[in-house]
Design a protein around this motif. Structure first.
Motif, PDB file in Angstrom:
ATOM      1  N   ASP A  20       0.883  -0.708  -0.097  1.00 16.37           N
ATOM      2  CA  ASP A  20       0.332   0.091  -0.103  1.00 16.37           C
ATOM      3  C   ASP A  20       0.614   1.597  -0.057  1.00 16.37           C
ATOM      4  O   ASP A  20       0.299   2.307  -0.045  1.00 16.37           O
ATOM      5  N   HIS A  21       1.980   0.922  -0.198  1.00 14.30           N
ATOM      6  CA  HIS A  21       3.265   2.289  -0.039  1.00 14.30           C
ATOM      7  C   HIS A  21       2.973   3.067   1.009  1.00 14.30           C
ATOM      8  O   HIS A  21       2.656   4.542   1.629  1.00 14.30           O
ATOM      9  N   GLU A  22       2.651   2.621   2.478  1.00 16.77           N
ATOM     10  CA  GLU A  22       2.506   3.319   3.634  1.00 16.77           C
ATOM     11  C   GLU A  22       4.086   2.853   4.443  1.00 16.77           C
ATOM     12  O   GLU A  22       3.835   3.502   5.496  1.00 16.77           O
ATOM     13  N   MET A  23       4.914   2.675   3.726  1.00 19.66           N
ATOM     14  CA  MET A  23       5.944   2.362   4.787  1.00 19.66           C
ATOM     15  C   MET A  23       7.488   3.858   4.166  1.00 19.66           C
ATOM     16  O   MET A  23       6.979   4.366   2.586  1.00 19.66           O
ATOM     17  N   PRO A  24       8.567   3.756   4.602  1.00 16.26           N
ATOM     18  CA  PRO A  24       9.241   4.664   4.580  1.00 16.26           C
ATOM     19  C   PRO A  24      10.193   4.694   3.389  1.00 16.26           C
ATOM     20  O   PRO A  24      10.303   2.701   3.123  1.00 16.26           O
ATOM     21  N   ASP A  25      10.703   5.198   2.528  1.00 19.59           N
ATOM     22  CA  ASP A  25      11.671   4.892   0.988  1.00 19.59           C
ATOM     23  C   ASP A  25      12.473   3.309   1.552  1.00 19.59           C
ATOM     24  O   ASP A  25      13.073   2.372   1.206  1.00 19.59           O
ATOM     25  N   SER A  26      13.574   4.068   2.780  1.00 24.35           N
ATOM     26  CA  SER A  26      14.153   3.328   2.686  1.00 24.35           C
ATOM     27  C   SER A  26      13.702   1.767   2.987  1.00 24.35           C
ATOM     28  O   SER A  26      14.843   1.090   3.185  1.00 24.35           O
ATOM     29  N   ASP A  27      13.060   1.289   3.850  1.00 22.64           N
ATOM     30  CA  ASP A  27      11.956   0.190   4.212  1.00 22.64           C
ATOM     31  C   ASP A  27      11.645  -0.387   2.864  1.00 22.64           C
ATOM     32  O   ASP A  27      11.500  -1.818   2.790  1.00 22.64           O
ATOM     33  N   CYS A  28      11.126   0.088   2.252  1.00 20.42           N
ATOM     34  CA  CYS A  28      11.183  -0.055   1.369  1.00 20.42           C
ATOM     35  C   CYS A  28      11.628  -0.598  -0.233  1.00 20.42           C
ATOM     36  O   CYS A  28      11.859  -1.911  -0.060  1.00 20.42           O
ATOM     37  N   THR A  29      12.963  -0.124   0.652  1.00 20.61           N
ATOM     38  CA  THR A  29      14.696  -0.185  -0.681  1.00 20.61           C
ATOM     39  C   THR A  29      14.659  -1.743   0.054  1.00 20.61           C
ATOM     40  O   THR A  29      15.356  -2.770  -0.790  1.00 20.61           O
ATOM     41  N   LYS A  30      14.546  -2.007   1.482  1.00 24.48           N
ATOM     42  CA  LYS A  30      15.541  -3.273   2.297  1.00 24.48           C
ATOM     43  C   LYS A  30      14.098  -4.220   1.510  1.00 24.48           C
ATOM     44  O   LYS A  30      15.059  -5.263   1.489  1.00 24.48           O
ATOM     45  N   PHE A  31      13.019  -4.468   1.675  1.00 14.84           N
ATOM     46  CA  PHE A  31      11.959  -5.605   1.454  1.00 14.84           C
ATOM     47  C   PHE A  31      12.646  -5.513   0.002  1.00 14.84           C
ATOM     48  O   PHE A  31      12.001  -6.769  -0.934  1.00 14.84           O
ATOM     49  N   GLU A  32      12.446  -4.659  -1.415  1.00 16.60           N
ATOM     50  CA  GLU A  32      13.113  -5.002  -2.447  1.00 16.60           C
ATOM     51  C   GLU A  32      14.210  -6.036  -2.643  1.00 16.60           C
ATOM     52  O   GLU A  32      14.403  -6.683  -3.277  1.00 16.60           O
ATOM     53  N   THR A  33      15.203  -5.945  -1.555  1.00 22.55           N
ATOM     54  CA  THR A  33      16.246  -6.410  -2.123  1.00 22.55           C
ATOM     55  C   THR A  33      15.743  -7.697  -1.318  1.00 22.55           C
ATOM     56  O   THR A  33      16.316  -8.926  -1.322  1.00 22.55           O
ATOM     57  N   HIS A  34      14.897  -7.525  -0.050  1.00 24.75           N
ATOM     58  CA  HIS A  34      14.865  -8.906   0.918  1.00 24.75           C
ATOM     59  C   HIS A  34      14.112 -10.126  -1.070  1.00 24.75           C
ATOM     60  O   HIS A  34      14.484 -11.032  -0.324  1.00 24.75           O
ATOM     61  N   PHE A  35      13.542  -9.423  -1.217  1.00 24.42           N
ATOM     62  CA  PHE A  35      12.506 -10.342  -2.125  1.00 24.42           C
ATOM     63  C   PHE A  35      13.287 -10.295  -3.476  1.00 24.42           C
ATOM     64  O   PHE A  35      13.105 -11.761  -4.380  1.00 24.42           O
ATOM     65  N   GLY A  36      14.102  -9.538  -3.381  1.00 27.39           N
ATOM     66  CA  GLY A  36      15.156 -10.428  -4.672  1.00 27.39           C
ATOM     67  C   GLY A  36      16.217 -11.181  -4.345  1.00 27.39           C
ATOM     68  O   GLY A  36      16.750 -12.357  -5.161  1.00 27.39           O
ATOM     69  N   GLU A  37      16.306 -12.095  -3.155  1.00 25.68           N
ATOM     70  CA  GLU A  37      17.228 -13.082  -2.538  1.00 25.68           C
ATOM     71  C   GLU A  37      16.077 -13.814  -1.854  1.00 25.68           C
ATOM     72  O   GLU A  37      16.856 -15.059  -1.405  1.00 25.68           O
ATOM     73  N   CYS A  38      15.595 -13.497  -1.564  1.00 26.50           N
ATOM     74  CA  CYS A  38      13.806 -15.024  -0.833  1.00 26.50           C
ATOM     75  C   CYS A  38      12.627 -15.168  -1.647  1.00 26.50           C
ATOM     76  O   CYS A  38      11.755 -14.413  -1.885  1.00 26.50           O
ATOM     77  N   ASN A  39      12.983 -16.667  -2.341  1.00 27.51           N
ATOM     78  CA  ASN A  39      11.796 -16.957  -2.734  1.00 27.51           C
ATOM     79  C   ASN A  39      10.493 -17.147  -2.500  1.00 27.51           C
ATOM     80  O   ASN A  39       9.404 -16.546  -2.898  1.00 27.51           O
ATOM     81  N   PRO A  40      10.403 -17.566  -1.311  1.00 25.00           N
ATOM     82  CA  PRO A  40       8.925 -18.105  -0.651  1.00 25.00           C
ATOM     83  C   PRO A  40       8.041 -16.234  -0.883  1.00 25.00           C
ATOM     84  O   PRO A  40       7.326 -16.252  -0.508  1.00 25.00           O
ATOM     85  N   CYS A  41       9.056 -15.669   0.006  1.00 27.48           N
ATOM     86  CA  CYS A  41       9.108 -14.466   0.105  1.00 27.48           C
ATOM     87  C   CYS A  41       8.056 -13.347  -0.922  1.00 27.48           C
ATOM     88  O   CYS A  41       7.588 -12.957  -1.012  1.00 27.48           O
ATOM     89  N   LEU A  42       9.320 -13.677  -2.709  1.00 23.42           N
ATOM     90  CA  LEU A  42       9.003 -12.843  -3.071  1.00 23.42           C
ATOM     91  C   LEU A  42       7.294 -13.716  -3.318  1.00 23.42           C
ATOM     92  O   LEU A  42       7.017 -13.022  -4.922  1.00 23.42           O
ATOM     93  N   GLU A  43       7.308 -15.206  -3.802  1.00 28.83           N
ATOM     94  CA  GLU A  43       6.337 -15.368  -4.347  1.00 28.83           C
ATOM     95  C   GLU A  43       4.225 -15.087  -3.311  1.00 28.83           C
ATOM     96  O   GLU A  43       3.673 -14.941  -4.004  1.00 28.83           O
ATOM     97  N   LYS A  44       4.933 -15.316  -1.642  1.00 29.00           N
ATOM     98  CA  LYS A  44       3.440 -15.054  -0.952  1.00 29.00           C
ATOM     99  C   LYS A  44       4.377 -13.213  -0.917  1.00 29.00           C
ATOM    100  O   LYS A  44       2.464 -12.303  -1.659  1.00 29.00           O
ATOM    101  N   TYR A  45       4.908 -12.031  -1.891  1.00 29.30           N
ATOM    102  CA  TYR A  45       4.146 -11.132  -1.840  1.00 29.30           C
ATOM    103  C   TYR A  45       2.988 -11.023  -3.215  1.00 29.30           C
ATOM    104  O   TYR A  45       2.443 -10.197  -3.796  1.00 29.30           O
TER     105      TYR A  45
END
Length: 101
Positions: free
Chosen positions: A23-48
């Motif tokens: 919902d784009h309700e978090m700071p850009d720095s947190d979004c960047t951390k999440f995007e990095t995580h999705f690039g590393e973690c297939n189960p979380c990327l699938e859930k996303y």
């Protein structure tokens, strides 16, 4: 859920705040951390991807329905109760009680 691999941002944190990310309700720095995580973690990327698809489907099917003005505050109140570990009542405690008691 966890993929079992070490990440800078833990899977549990990503999944706990997934809708804030969607919902784009978090700071850009947190979004960047999440995007990095999705690039590393297939189960979380699938859930996303699944949650993103559900969100789009709900918007398409229900996007034109009027939402009661106090719904967001009720939902956010429930979320805060759950996050704080308090018991969540089975009934709507915010509804007016016409019986007066």
């Amino acid at each position: 859920m966890s993929c079992g691999e070490p990440h800078e941002t833990e899977c549990a944190e990503v999944l706990d705040h997934l809708y804030e990310f969607l919902d784009h309700e978090m700071p850009d720095s947190d979004c960047t951390k999440f995007e990095t995580h999705f690039g590393e973690c297939n189960p979380c990327l699938e859930k996303y991807g699944l949650e993103q698809a559900v969100k789009k489907l709900v918007k398409r099917c229900c996007g034109s329905d009027d939402v009661p003005s106090d719904l967001r505050s009720k939902v956010m109140g429930r979320i805060e109760l759950i996050r704080s570990g308090q018991a969540v009542p089975d009934h709507d405690v915010t509804a007016d009680n016409p019986a007066g008691g």
